[in-house]
Design a protein around this motif. Structure first.
Motif, short mmCIF file in Angstrom:
data_model
loop_
_atom_site.label_atom_id
_atom_site.label_comp_id
_atom_site.label_asym_id
_atom_site.label_seq_id
_atom_site.Cartn_x
_atom_site.Cartn_y
_atom_site.Cartn_z
N LEU A 238 0.72 -1.11 0.08
CA LEU A 238 -0.02 0.03 0.04
C LEU A 238 0.80 1.44 0.02
O LEU A 238 0.39 2.14 -0.30
N THR A 239 2.03 1.24 0.40
CA THR A 239 2.98 2.32 0.34
C THR A 239 3.97 2.30 -0.58
O THR A 239 4.42 3.47 -0.94
N GLY A 240 4.21 1.30 -1.34
CA GLY A 240 5.25 1.14 -2.36
C GLY A 240 6.36 1.12 -2.05
O GLY A 240 7.42 1.73 -2.70
N SER A 241 6.76 0.97 -0.76
CA SER A 241 8.07 1.28 -0.08
C SER A 241 8.62 -0.25 0.03
O SER A 241 7.90 -1.12 0.12
N ARG A 242 9.75 -0.36 0.07
CA ARG A 242 10.72 -1.64 0.41
C ARG A 242 11.11 -1.83 1.79
O ARG A 242 11.80 -2.75 2.04
N SER A 254 0.46 8.04 2.39
CA SER A 254 -0.69 8.60 1.69
C SER A 254 -0.85 7.49 0.42
O SER A 254 0.23 7.21 -0.14
N LEU A 255 -2.13 7.27 0.11
CA LEU A 255 -2.37 6.61 -1.11
C LEU A 255 -3.38 7.21 -2.07
O LEU A 255 -4.48 7.88 -1.54
N THR A 256 -2.97 7.67 -3.35
CA THR A 256 -3.93 8.45 -4.12
C THR A 256 -4.63 7.34 -5.10
O THR A 256 -3.99 6.64 -5.89
N THR A 257 -6.03 7.12 -5.19
CA THR A 257 -6.61 6.32 -5.85
C THR A 257 -6.66 6.68 -7.44
O THR A 257 -6.52 7.88 -7.64
N ALA A 258 -7.28 5.96 -8.35
CA ALA A 258 -7.48 6.11 -9.50
C ALA A 258 -8.42 7.21 -9.75
O ALA A 258 -8.39 8.19 -10.97
N GLY A 259 -9.28 7.54 -8.81
CA GLY A 259 -10.52 8.60 -8.87
C GLY A 259 -10.13 9.66 -8.04
O GLY A 259 -10.74 10.43 -7.43
N ALA A 260 -8.50 9.81 -7.84
CA ALA A 260 -7.99 11.23 -7.19
C ALA A 260 -8.35 11.22 -5.81
O ALA A 260 -8.48 12.32 -5.44
N VAL A 263 -6.02 8.79 0.52
CA VAL A 263 -6.16 8.30 1.72
C VAL A 263 -4.82 8.11 2.67
O VAL A 263 -4.00 7.93 2.17
N ALA A 264 -5.04 8.54 3.78
CA ALA A 264 -4.04 8.42 4.94
C ALA A 264 -3.95 6.85 5.12
O ALA A 264 -4.96 6.36 5.50
N ILE A 265 -2.64 6.47 5.47
CA ILE A 265 -2.22 5.05 5.76
C ILE A 265 -1.40 5.02 6.82
O ILE A 265 -0.09 5.79 6.93
N MET A 266 -1.56 4.03 7.87
CA MET A 266 -0.89 3.92 9.10
C MET A 266 -0.26 2.52 9.18
O MET A 266 -1.14 1.71 9.18
#
Length: 300
Positions: A238-242, A254-260, A263-266
């Protein structure tokens, strides 16, 4: 040997069994399978060789019976059933991953609501995990929740029940939610993959990629304010981090969806991990306190 050392040895053994994919103990005491097989073989009546009269019987058979159907093999229906189950897997193996991924994207984007998305996911044959799992673990909780909790892959209890966060891990999560004044029914629970990998092995990158369009669409349709990513695989997906989970946790992403939608991610520690290492609960509690404050509109 001290009681502490004995306890540590048992914990190491149980942890080894869990990592090896052992789901449950069948017996409390060891069983000599070789002795069982020898006793079973000795109990079987000895077969007496019979003369082969096949050619003689065929020669003596009337001409009208020359086209008589061969004797059926009792094991044939089981073999046919096994081949029927393996056919979709073999067919999907011959399709390029890019084609399967595009199919997943089209199915996910065509779903206008969560019910349609679940049907689309259940009808997707591109991920082989579908053919080895017992049930699809789509979601649980409220679709109108401000909080979405996402784990990595379904566990044994999830697979049996068809519900994410079942069994002891689910009970632990319910206690965590209660600590921030939430019930299970007030959150939306899901996983990065809806099917359990065989033996509880880690999901492959291809399996994660093929299921990702459905997860992205699921997040869009729920539109939560906060997502808690539980465990290393979910946090990385979900974060795209390694970075490992112990570095990701406690920090907002944070995550940005295809619909712009943003969303905050913990990222935080998975309940399964907390059950194995209770001393780490204090770090998880810090994460969930930050989640509670964000849900209440307090930026931290």
């Amino acid at each position: 040997m001290s009681d502490t050392a004995i306890t540590a040895n048992w914990e190491d053994l149980i942890r080894f069994y869990a990592e090896a994919g052992v789901d449950s103990a069948l017996h409390d005491a060891p069983v000599d399978r070789f002795a069982e097989a020898a006793a079973l073989a000795a109990a079987q009546p000895k077969r007496v060789a019979q003369p082969d009269t096949t050619m003689r019987n065929n020669a003596a058979a009337p001409a009208g019976n020359a086209q008589q159907a061969p004797r059926q093999n009792p094991a044939l229906p089981a073999n046919q059933q096994q081949r029927a189950q393996q056919a979709p897997i073999a067919a999907q193996a011959s399709i390029a991953p890019e084609v399967l991924l595009e199919e997943a994207r089209k199915l996910a984007s065509s779903a206008d609501n969560l019910d349609m998305l679940q049907q689309a996911m259940a009808g997707f044959d591109g991920c082989r995990l579908k053919f080895t799992a017992k049930n699809i673990c789509f979601a649980d909780g409220s679709a109108n929740a401000d909080l979405m909790v996402i784990g990595d892959t379904p566990g044994r209890d999830d697979d049996l029940e068809g519900v994410p966060f079942s069994g002891p891990a689910g009970h632990m999560l319910e206690r965590i939610l209660a600590a921030i004044n939430l019930k299970r029914e007030q959150a939306y629970l899901a996983n990065t993959l809806p099917w359990r990998p065989p033996g509880n092995r880690p999901a492959t990158p291809l399996e994660i990629d093929l299921c990702r369009p459905f997860l992205n669409r699921q997040i869009e349709l729920v539109a939560p304010k906060v997502i808690v990513a539980l465990g290393d695989p979910a946090a990385k997906a979900l974060t795209g981090s390694r970075e490992p989970i112990y570095k990701l946790r406690g920090n907002w992403h944070s995550l940005t969806t295809a619909g712009a939608q943003t969303v905050a991610i913990m990222p935080s520690l998975h309940p399964d991990y907390l059950l194995r290492t209770p001393a780490q609960k204090r770090f998880a509690w810090e994460d969930w306190l930050m989640v509670k404050m964000r849900l209440e509109g307090i930026e931290v």
